[in-house]
Design a protein around this motif. Structure first.
Motif, PDB file in Angstrom:
ATOM      1  N   LEU A 134       9.362  16.561  -7.480  1.00  0.00           N
ATOM      2  CA  LEU A 134       8.317  15.977  -6.636  1.00  0.00           C
ATOM      3  C   LEU A 134       8.756  14.614  -6.124  1.00  0.00           C
ATOM      4  CD1 LEU A 134       5.086  16.779  -8.688  1.00  0.00           C
ATOM      5  CD2 LEU A 134       6.076  18.054  -6.796  1.00  0.00           C
ATOM      6  N   ILE A 135       9.382  13.821  -7.022  1.00  0.00           N
ATOM      7  CA  ILE A 135       9.809  12.473  -6.629  1.00  0.00           C
ATOM      8  C   ILE A 135      10.966  12.565  -5.640  1.00  0.00           C
ATOM      9  CG2 ILE A 135      10.768  10.323  -7.494  1.00  0.00           C
ATOM     10  CD1 ILE A 135       9.263  10.865 -10.116  1.00  0.00           C
ATOM     11  N   ALA A 136      11.939  13.443  -5.968  1.00  0.00           N
ATOM     12  CA  ALA A 136      13.106  13.574  -5.092  1.00  0.00           C
ATOM     13  C   ALA A 136      12.680  14.081  -3.728  1.00  0.00           C
ATOM     14  CB  ALA A 136      14.114  14.527  -5.729  1.00  0.00           C
ATOM     15  N   ALA A 137      11.705  14.970  -3.686  1.00  0.00           N
ATOM     16  CA  ALA A 137      11.277  15.530  -2.408  1.00  0.00           C
ATOM     17  C   ALA A 137      10.792  14.426  -1.485  1.00  0.00           C
ATOM     18  CB  ALA A 137      10.171  16.553  -2.634  1.00  0.00           C
ATOM     19  N   GLU A 138      10.044  13.457  -2.055  1.00  0.00           N
ATOM     20  CA  GLU A 138       9.575  12.374  -1.209  1.00  0.00           C
ATOM     21  C   GLU A 138      10.757  11.569  -0.682  1.00  0.00           C
ATOM     22  OE1 GLU A 138       7.394   9.160  -2.913  1.00  0.00           O
ATOM     23  OE2 GLU A 138       6.538   8.585  -0.981  1.00  0.00           O
ATOM     24  N   GLU A 139      11.697  11.292  -1.607  1.00  0.00           N
ATOM     25  CA  GLU A 139      12.865  10.498  -1.214  1.00  0.00           C
ATOM     26  C   GLU A 139      13.645  11.201  -0.110  1.00  0.00           C
ATOM     27  OE1 GLU A 139      15.470   9.720  -4.468  1.00  0.00           O
ATOM     28  OE2 GLU A 139      16.985   8.831  -3.178  1.00  0.00           O
ATOM     29  N   LEU A 140      13.738  12.530  -0.223  1.00  0.00           N
ATOM     30  CA  LEU A 140      14.535  13.284   0.737  1.00  0.00           C
ATOM     31  C   LEU A 140      13.734  13.667   1.972  1.00  0.00           C
ATOM     32  CD1 LEU A 140      16.264  15.628  -1.857  1.00  0.00           C
ATOM     33  CD2 LEU A 140      17.279  13.683  -0.672  1.00  0.00           C
ATOM     34  N   GLY A 141      12.473  13.293   1.992  1.00  0.00           N
ATOM     35  CA  GLY A 141      11.671  13.593   3.175  1.00  0.00           C
ATOM     36  C   GLY A 141      11.184  15.027   3.233  1.00  0.00           C
ATOM     37  N   VAL A 142      11.145  15.688   2.067  1.00  0.00           N
ATOM     38  CA  VAL A 142      10.618  17.050   2.059  1.00  0.00           C
ATOM     39  C   VAL A 142       9.121  16.975   1.798  1.00  0.00           C
ATOM     40  CG1 VAL A 142      10.732  19.296   0.948  1.00  0.00           C
ATOM     41  CG2 VAL A 142      12.781  17.867   1.105  1.00  0.00           C
ATOM     42  N   THR A 143       8.323  17.455   2.740  1.00  0.00           N
ATOM     43  CA  THR A 143       6.872  17.419   2.542  1.00  0.00           C
ATOM     44  C   THR A 143       6.338  18.833   2.577  1.00  0.00           C
ATOM     45  OG1 THR A 143       6.380  17.332   4.879  1.00  0.00           O
ATOM     46  CG2 THR A 143       6.763  15.230   3.792  1.00  0.00           C
ATOM     47  N   SER A 144       5.068  18.956   2.215  1.00  0.00           N
ATOM     48  CA  SER A 144       4.493  20.301   2.224  1.00  0.00           C
ATOM     49  C   SER A 144       4.421  20.831   3.654  1.00  0.00           C
ATOM     50  CB  SER A 144       3.114  20.284   1.588  1.00  0.00           C
ATOM     51  OG  SER A 144       2.319  19.310   2.214  1.00  0.00           O
ATOM     52  N   ALA A 145       4.494  19.930   4.640  1.00  0.00           N
ATOM     53  CA  ALA A 145       4.420  20.380   6.024  1.00  0.00           C
ATOM     54  C   ALA A 145       5.752  20.989   6.479  1.00  0.00           C
ATOM     55  CB  ALA A 145       4.040  19.210   6.924  1.00  0.00           C
ATOM     56  N   GLY A 201       1.036  20.916  -4.059  1.00  0.00           N
ATOM     57  CA  GLY A 201       0.141  19.823  -3.681  1.00  0.00           C
ATOM     58  C   GLY A 201       0.871  18.792  -2.834  1.00  0.00           C
ATOM     59  N   GLY A 202       2.084  19.129  -2.429  1.00  0.00           N
ATOM     60  CA  GLY A 202       2.869  18.163  -1.682  1.00  0.00           C
ATOM     61  C   GLY A 202       3.806  17.410  -2.599  1.00  0.00           C
ATOM     62  N   ASN A 203       4.679  16.578  -2.018  1.00  0.00           N
ATOM     63  CA  ASN A 203       5.600  15.797  -2.833  1.00  0.00           C
ATOM     64  C   ASN A 203       4.857  14.639  -3.491  1.00  0.00           C
ATOM     65  OD1 ASN A 203       5.371  13.667  -1.009  1.00  0.00           O
ATOM     66  ND2 ASN A 203       7.111  14.383   0.213  1.00  0.00           N
ATOM     67  N   TYR A 204       5.593  13.829  -4.237  1.00  0.00           N
ATOM     68  CA  TYR A 204       4.968  12.742  -4.983  1.00  0.00           C
ATOM     69  C   TYR A 204       4.114  11.865  -4.065  1.00  0.00           C
ATOM     70  CZ  TYR A 204       4.454   8.775  -8.101  1.00  0.00           C
ATOM     71  OH  TYR A 204       3.925   7.796  -8.873  1.00  0.00           O
ATOM     72  N   GLY A 205       4.682  11.497  -2.929  1.00  0.00           N
ATOM     73  CA  GLY A 205       3.976  10.616  -2.012  1.00  0.00           C
ATOM     74  C   GLY A 205       2.688  11.234  -1.503  1.00  0.00           C
ATOM     75  N   GLU A 206       2.750  12.541  -1.222  1.00  0.00           N
ATOM     76  CA  GLU A 206       1.542  13.205  -0.732  1.00  0.00           C
ATOM     77  C   GLU A 206       0.468  13.265  -1.811  1.00  0.00           C
ATOM     78  OE1 GLU A 206       2.381  16.772   2.029  1.00  0.00           O
ATOM     79  OE2 GLU A 206       4.215  16.473   0.900  1.00  0.00           O
ATOM     80  N   LEU A 207       0.911  13.593  -3.030  1.00  0.00           N
ATOM     81  CA  LEU A 207      -0.048  13.632  -4.137  1.00  0.00           C
ATOM     82  C   LEU A 207      -0.715  12.275  -4.310  1.00  0.00           C
ATOM     83  CD1 LEU A 207       1.682  15.579  -7.056  1.00  0.00           C
ATOM     84  CD2 LEU A 207      -0.409  16.187  -5.877  1.00  0.00           C
ATOM     85  N   PHE A 208       0.116  11.239  -4.238  1.00  0.00           N
ATOM     86  CA  PHE A 208      -0.381   9.880  -4.422  1.00  0.00           C
ATOM     87  C   PHE A 208      -1.401   9.555  -3.337  1.00  0.00           C
ATOM     88  CE2 PHE A 208      -0.551   5.379  -4.614  1.00  0.00           C
ATOM     89  CZ  PHE A 208      -0.113   5.003  -5.865  1.00  0.00           C
ATOM     90  N   ALA A 209      -0.992   9.825  -2.078  1.00  0.00           N
ATOM     91  CA  ALA A 209      -1.866   9.452  -0.964  1.00  0.00           C
ATOM     92  C   ALA A 209      -3.171  10.229  -1.019  1.00  0.00           C
ATOM     93  CB  ALA A 209      -1.142   9.721   0.350  1.00  0.00           C
ATOM     94  N   LYS A 210      -3.094  11.492  -1.421  1.00  0.00           N
ATOM     95  CA  LYS A 210      -4.289  12.325  -1.375  1.00  0.00           C
ATOM     96  C   LYS A 210      -5.287  11.946  -2.477  1.00  0.00           C
ATOM     97  CE  LYS A 210      -3.833  16.653  -2.437  1.00  0.00           C
ATOM     98  NZ  LYS A 210      -3.078  17.901  -2.320  1.00  0.00           N
ATOM     99  N   ASN A 211      -4.770  11.585  -3.653  1.00  0.00           N
ATOM    100  CA  ASN A 211      -5.663  11.382  -4.786  1.00  0.00           C
ATOM    101  C   ASN A 211      -6.035   9.936  -5.065  1.00  0.00           C
ATOM    102  OD1 ASN A 211      -5.950  14.146  -5.785  1.00  0.00           O
ATOM    103  ND2 ASN A 211      -3.751  14.000  -6.107  1.00  0.00           N
ATOM    104  N   ILE A 212      -5.032   9.033  -4.966  1.00  0.00           N
ATOM    105  CA  ILE A 212      -5.324   7.656  -5.381  1.00  0.00           C
ATOM    106  C   ILE A 212      -4.845   6.639  -4.362  1.00  0.00           C
ATOM    107  CG2 ILE A 212      -5.394   8.047  -7.869  1.00  0.00           C
ATOM    108  CD1 ILE A 212      -2.482   7.458  -8.043  1.00  0.00           C
ATOM    109  N   GLY A 213      -4.314   7.117  -3.226  1.00  0.00           N
ATOM    110  CA  GLY A 213      -3.688   6.213  -2.259  1.00  0.00           C
ATOM    111  C   GLY A 213      -4.684   5.309  -1.557  1.00  0.00           C
TER     112      GLY A 213
END
Lengths: 427, 413, 342
Positions: free
Chosen positions: C249-260, C303-315
């Motif tokens: 999940l963390i690497a996906a955000e770093e690499l720009g892999v999103t659920s989209a 649920g998306g990568n780390y960044g997406e999870l963060f933004a959706k729930n607590i961002g």
């Protein structure tokens, strides 16, 4: 001469008694204002009633029932006094069934509750035909299947096992009680083992009733289920413990005394801690027994100790002549117990058992302390922590209090009625 | 006839296996042996599982953690304690807090119970109905809900300390001495300006010792008065003497030691000085006493009603007035019925005080069974110790109860 | 003989509770057999793990559970959420009632070593903070001498608090409260001056207040609270799966892999070999874990990568409004640093 009559020849019409000796005035005088201190007490009592009603009634009748959050409700109220009862309507399902029980399956616990009335009736009212007890006997299995769902084989197997045990016991107990009892237990285990494999084999992907995990039970339903399950399981255990405590065999007596005194000596909450943090270590490493079952085990042990004491009281209250009469008829111990002693002792113990049951039912709220979402747990946890209803205490706590009051008061009224019925002395 | 002989003359020497179950000489031994085996197997099975599970998880059972620093603070402590004290010290603080709230609740529950029980039998219709309502409402609602309700009343209805601040405060202190806040009640606290001992505790022990001396002396006076009464038939007036014995010595002592009162005062965030009775303590105390009081009221009523009407009538026939009938005839007999359940209610209060955990009162369940358990993860050890404590208390209480029962037992023919 | 009868009784009891999974298998096999992941969460902390009005669990910790379930079982909803309190969580994990614990649990030495758990990583770098009412006028935790402090028990919070006040030679009145809801009640009623717990928890709690702006978080953060999911000692395969799902999940955000864009990126091998290895279009990383090639893809899609999870729930766009802060990627000055996928 004849005219000089000083005696009235006809009756005077009856005069009304003095105003102070009839009707409301008389009643008030004797019951409320008989003496000065009494009058003061009455006035004080009226004041207390006024204070309570003045606080509660506007709140109750000014209540709001249709908003979807506390802030909305406060907007509607505009600062007037009134309760936000909409939390009850909006979270009704959560309060009653917990937040996980599938909505479309609510009919199942409801049906189980209705059937409970039929199952409990013959136990509670002796006048009903005894044949109804057959339904009481199969009710636990029906209720289990309704609430948890899953393959029908599980309750059927359990029932067949018990039935087998009963038949074996009936067959042998006439000649030898111990043989009958041991044979019955053995038969039950054999049947359960076989049944367990059959159920595993036949388990289909889509059972008739969708299975529901016991973790998903919650709300007031959980309180009711814990109460009913634990009380009914603990009665046989309590009888055994009470007889054991009266036994002349020192080992059996000692074990029963230690068990009963231990359980009665510790608070239920520590036993629930045992269920939640300790008991898991006592099961085989590869079997996980879920929290609900562990809690049922501990609460059952808890209430069985109290019921044992009530039944012991019942046993002690029987005149010694009953025991001697049974002996003189040549009955052995199991026969004497089954036909002479226990029927009488249990009958006089029923009010006591009902009191234990009421206490236990109230104590089921303690499971909220070990993160189970019963009615109180739902209120203290998800509902008060939610953004919409953060701060609605009185409505929720009042509702919980009301539910428990209705159930417990009903049961205790029954118990008092029974006590009056069973009372044979003339006082 | 044949049967008779066979029963009165058991076969000697011929031992058959079935005799283990059928012969009364062996039967009880057989059953006990079976029970012992089953019990041993069950214990072995559970113990084995426990050991195996602990081994798999790599854990062990050890009570060494009790000596480690606890690391947390407790606001209400009857003995010295800080965050560097050991876990066992924290447990002792908790135990004392449990005993404190239980003791207080026992006293007030008895008062509530006796008042409500007697008023329920009052010939004032309204009052007796009101008391029935009290009893039914409190008996039929779980004590946990009562604790939470009363705690919520404490926190939500009472003013916060900051409401006392400012030129036109929303709340004021009662008589400038008592402050009722949602953190607790602050009352003036006594202290000595010229104490005999450096340790304040010892000074209070001294005061108690003087009071005990007064008690002894008044006893002697009462004894003497009874002696005079038996000889002359007239009881000498002793009340002023007794009063003096109670008041003068202790008053002198307090005067010498310089008793003074420290008035609580709002400083910073909280009231400082005087005695603070915490909100959690009050909520728990009040909830337990009012809940158990309802049960005690029922006992008191049942105890009074258990006394046969003939007793009251006989007392009336002897010319005793109602008050004396109550004190001399009914109550002594009723107490015999009332006290045993009363003691078991005291035991219930002690056990129910473990619900302190719901309001954050630092009793033994909250310290040893709560924070210590959480911090050390020693669940088994903590729960065992907790149960041992409650068990000890209840055994002590039942020993006391048995003693009482023996002493008041009717000497039957 | 007797033992087997007793075992039989227990077996029946366990079947009857429809909760028994009795076999000697690894955690992964047990989960697959069961078809569900048992994941321990809090009893309710908005943003991290809380059931909504329909009983659906949502939140940041819940997202980690769902990602693991998606990786192992292929279904992000095949999770049984087990609410645990501070008291019950470790026993639940140690006794096997839950497979993993994702409950704001601070990674400490004694929990890792003495309690025999394995923290698989950190999904939120937190620290203990203080919240006070704005009208109190306090601007620093150093001004809290003599205050009454509400603490949610069952965390390292009590210990940090005691240390902080002792180090600064201040006194305080602790009010330990078991659940977050009751601690809030106390704090809002003014029975405490200060509410302390992890800063993220404070933000989440404040978000549920009627008027969040009337309360401020003090600038002091008095402890390090690396919160992360944990598993039992002894089953390293299972630990690896949870660890690398989190890392994915963390690497996906770093690499720009999103659920989209994951459908597109995962369809065939692309230009970036690490993305290819992560998404299983290249190499055999999934096989090494004992899973299939698309495990990470499913985890990210859950649920998306780390960044997406963060933004959706607590961002910052949620009511909780937490800034990324320490929880930004290392490339952006944060502490999130997933080891390479190779």
């Amino acid at each position: 001469m004849a005219d000089l009559s000083f005696v009235r020849s006809e009756m005077l019409p009856e005069r009304a008694p003095p105003a102070t000796e009839v009707g409301i005035v008389k009643w008030l005088r004797t019951n409320l204002f008989s003496t000065w201190p009494n009058a003061l007490l009455t006035i004080a009592a009226f004041y207390v009633i006024y204070l309570v009603l003045a606080g509660v009634l506007p709140w109750l009748f000014g209540g709001v029932w249709t908003t979807s959050s506390l802030s909305e409700c406060r907007e509607v109220l505009q600062g007037d006094v009134g309760g936000c009862f909409s939390v009850l309507t909006e979270r009704w399902n959560q309060l009653i069934y917990g937040f996980k029980y599938p909505t479309e399956l609510y009919w199942r616990p409801n049906l189980a509750l209705v059937l409970l009335a039929f199952a409990a009736a013959p136990v509670l009212f002796f006048d009903l035909p005894r044949k109804l007890l057959l339904f009481t006997a199969i009710y636990p299995f029906i209720a289990y299947w309704l609430v948890w769902g899953g393959p029908i084989g599980v309750p059927v197997t359990a029932f067949v096992g018990i039935l087998g045990a009963y038949l074996v016991f009936e067959r042998f107990s006439a000649s030898n009680f111990a043989l009958g009892a041991l044979g019955g237990v053995a038969a039950a285990f054999v049947l359960w083992f076989i049944g367990g494999y059959l159920v595993d084999m036949m388990a289909s992907e889509n059972p008739l009733l969708t299975p529901v995990a016991s973790r998903d039970l919650g709300g007031f339903m959980l309180n009711l289920m814990l109460g009913v399950t634990c009380v009914s399981l603990s009665i046989p255990l309590g009888i055994a413990l009470a007889l054991g405590r009266q036994s002349s065999m020192p080992l059996i007596k000692g074990v029963c005394v230690i068990f009963i005194e231990f359980i009665r000596g510790v608070p239920l909450i520590t036993l629930l801690f045992v269920a939640s943090v300790m008991l898991a270590y006592f099961f085989p490493p590869d079997a996980t027994v879920d929290l609900f079952l562990r809690v049922v085990i501990m609460i059952t042990l808890f209430s069985s100790a109290y019921i044992a004491e009530v039944i012991r009281g019942g046993l002690a209250a029987l005149p010694k002549g009953q025991y001697e009469a049974a002996d003189s008829l040549g009955l052995d111990y199991p026969q004497a117990m089954r036909f002479i002693i226990l029927p009488q002792a249990l009958k006089i113990s029923i009010p006591g058992i009902v009191n234990v049951a009421v206490g236990l039912f109230k104590d089921t709220t303690l499971v909220s302390v070990i993160s189970m979402f019963d009615l109180v747990g739902m209120i203290r946890g998800p509902i008060l922590a939610s953004q919409e209803w953060n701060g609605v205490y009185w409505e929720l706590l009042g509702f919980a209090a009301l539910l428990f009051f209705v159930v417990c008061y009903g049961i205790s009224q029954y118990s008092q009625w029974l006590e009056r019925r069973l009372r044979t002395d003339h006082r | 006839m044949y049967h008779m002989t066979s029963m009165t003359d058991p076969h000697r020497g011929q031992f058959r296996l079935s005799m283990l179950f059928n012969d009364t000489r062996y039967r009880s031994l057989t059953y006990q042996a079976i029970a012992a085996i089953v019990l041993a197997l069950a214990i072995w099975y559970l113990g084995n599982n426990l050991l195996q599970n602990l081994r798999t998880a790599g854990l062990n059972i050890s009570f060494g953690f009790l000596g480690d620093p606890a690391g947390y603070d407790i606001s209400q402590r009857l003995v010295e304690y800080d965050s560097q004290s050991s876990h066992s010290r924290a447990a002792i603080v908790g135990i004392l807090n449990t005993l404190l709230v239980s003791f207080l609740a026992c006293v007030t529950a008895t008062i509530f119970g006796v008042v409500a029980g007697v008023l329920r039998l009052s010939n004032n219709w309204l009052v007796s109905k009101l008391m029935s309502v009290y009893v039914e409402i409190f008996r039929n609602i779980p004590v946990l809900i009562w604790i939470i309700i009363i705690f919520t009343i404490m926190t939500a209805v009472m003013p916060a300390p900051r409401a006392f601040r400012g030129d036109t405060p929303e709340a004021t202190m009662l008589l400038d001495m008592f402050a009722f806040t949602n953190r607790g009640v602050y009352t003036p606290g006594p202290y000595f300006t010229s104490p005999f001992f450096a340790n304040p505790f010892l000074n209070w022990v001294l005061v108690l010792a003087v009071l005990a001396g007064s008690l002894f002396a008044t006893r002697r006076v009462a004894h003497w008065a009874t002696g005079v009464q038996e000889q002359s038939g007239v009881r000498p007036t002793t009340w002023y003497f007794t009063l003096g014995l109670w008041v003068v010595p202790v008053g002198l002592l307090l005067l010498v030691m310089g008793l003074a009162w420290e008035i609580p005062e709002l400083k910073g965030f909280n009231f400082k000085g005087g005695i603070k009775v915490g909100g959690a303590l009050i909520a728990l105390w009040f909830a337990l006493s009012i809940y158990t009081g309802a049960f005690i009221a029922e006992n008191v009523r049942a105890g009074i009603q258990a006394i046969s009407k003939g007793q009251t009538e006989a007392a009336g026939a002897l010319g005793l007035r109602p008050r004396r009938t109550m004190n001399l005839v009914v109550l002594p007999q009723a107490l015999r019925v009332i006290i045993p359940p009363l003691i078991s209610h005291y035991l219930n209060i002690t056990k129910n005080s473990s619900l302190a955990i719901a309001v954050g009162y630092a009793d033994v369940t909250a310290t040893l069974g709560g924070i210590t358990l959480n911090q050390t993860g020693r669940a088994i050890e903590c729960v065992l110790l907790l149960m041992a404590f409650y068990l000890t208390i209840s055994l002590l209480i039942s020993v006391g109860m048995n003693f009482y029962n023996k002493s008041v037992k009717l000497k039957e023919r | 003989m007797k033992k087997s009868a007793f075992l039989g009784a227990l077996t029946v009891a366990s079947i009857a509770a429809s909760a028994a999974v009795a076999q000697d298998a690894s955690t992964v096999d047990q989960i697959k057999e069961r078809g569900k992941l048992n994941c321990g969460v809090t009893t309710g902390l908005v943003g991290f793990a809380a059931p909504d009005a329909n009983g659906q669990w949502n939140g940041f910790d819940v997202g980690v559970c769902r990602a693991v379930a998606a990786a192992v079982l292929g279904d992000a909803n095949a999770v049984e959420f087990v609410p645990t309190t501070g008291k019950t969580r470790f026993t639940a994990l140690a006794s096997g009632e839950i497979d993993m614990l994702a409950r704001n649990t601070t990674w400490t030495f004694s929990r890792d070593v003495d309690l025999k758990f394995e923290f698989v990583g950190v999904n939120y770098y937190d620290g203990q903070g203080f919240m006070v009412a704005k009208d109190l006028g306090a601007t620093s935790a150093k001004e809290l001498d003599g205050a009454t402090v509400c603490i949610q028990t069952g965390t390292t919070t009590e210990l940090n608090l005691a240390d902080f006040f002792r180090a600064n030679d201040m006194s305080y009145e602790p009010v330990p409260i078991e659940t977050n809801a009751e601690a809030q009640q106390q704090y809002l009623a003014g029975a405490c001056d200060v509410y302390t717990t992890d800063a993220s928890g404070l933000a989440a709690t404040r978000a549920t207040f009627e008027d969040p702006s009337a309360h401020v978080l003090l600038p002091e953060i008095i402890s390090k609270e690396p919160l992360g999911p944990l598993v039992r000692h002894g089953d390293n395969e299972w630990g690896d799966i949870v660890r690398w799902t989190l890392n994915a999940l963390i690497a996906a955000e770093e690499l720009g892999v999103t659920s989209a864009n994951i459908g597109e990126l995962g369809a065939s091998a692309g230009a970036n070999p690490e993305i290819n290895r992560l998404l299983g279009t290249e190499g055999t990383l999934g096989e090494m874990l004992g899973l299939d090639a698309e495990w990470a893809k499913r985890a990210i899609m859950a649920g998306g990568n780390y960044g997406e999870l963060f933004a959706k729930n607590i961002g910052e766009d949620t009511p909780i409004a937490l800034a990324r802060g320490l929880n930004a990627q290392w490339t952006e000055g944060g502490l999130l640093y997933a080891p390479p996928f190779r």
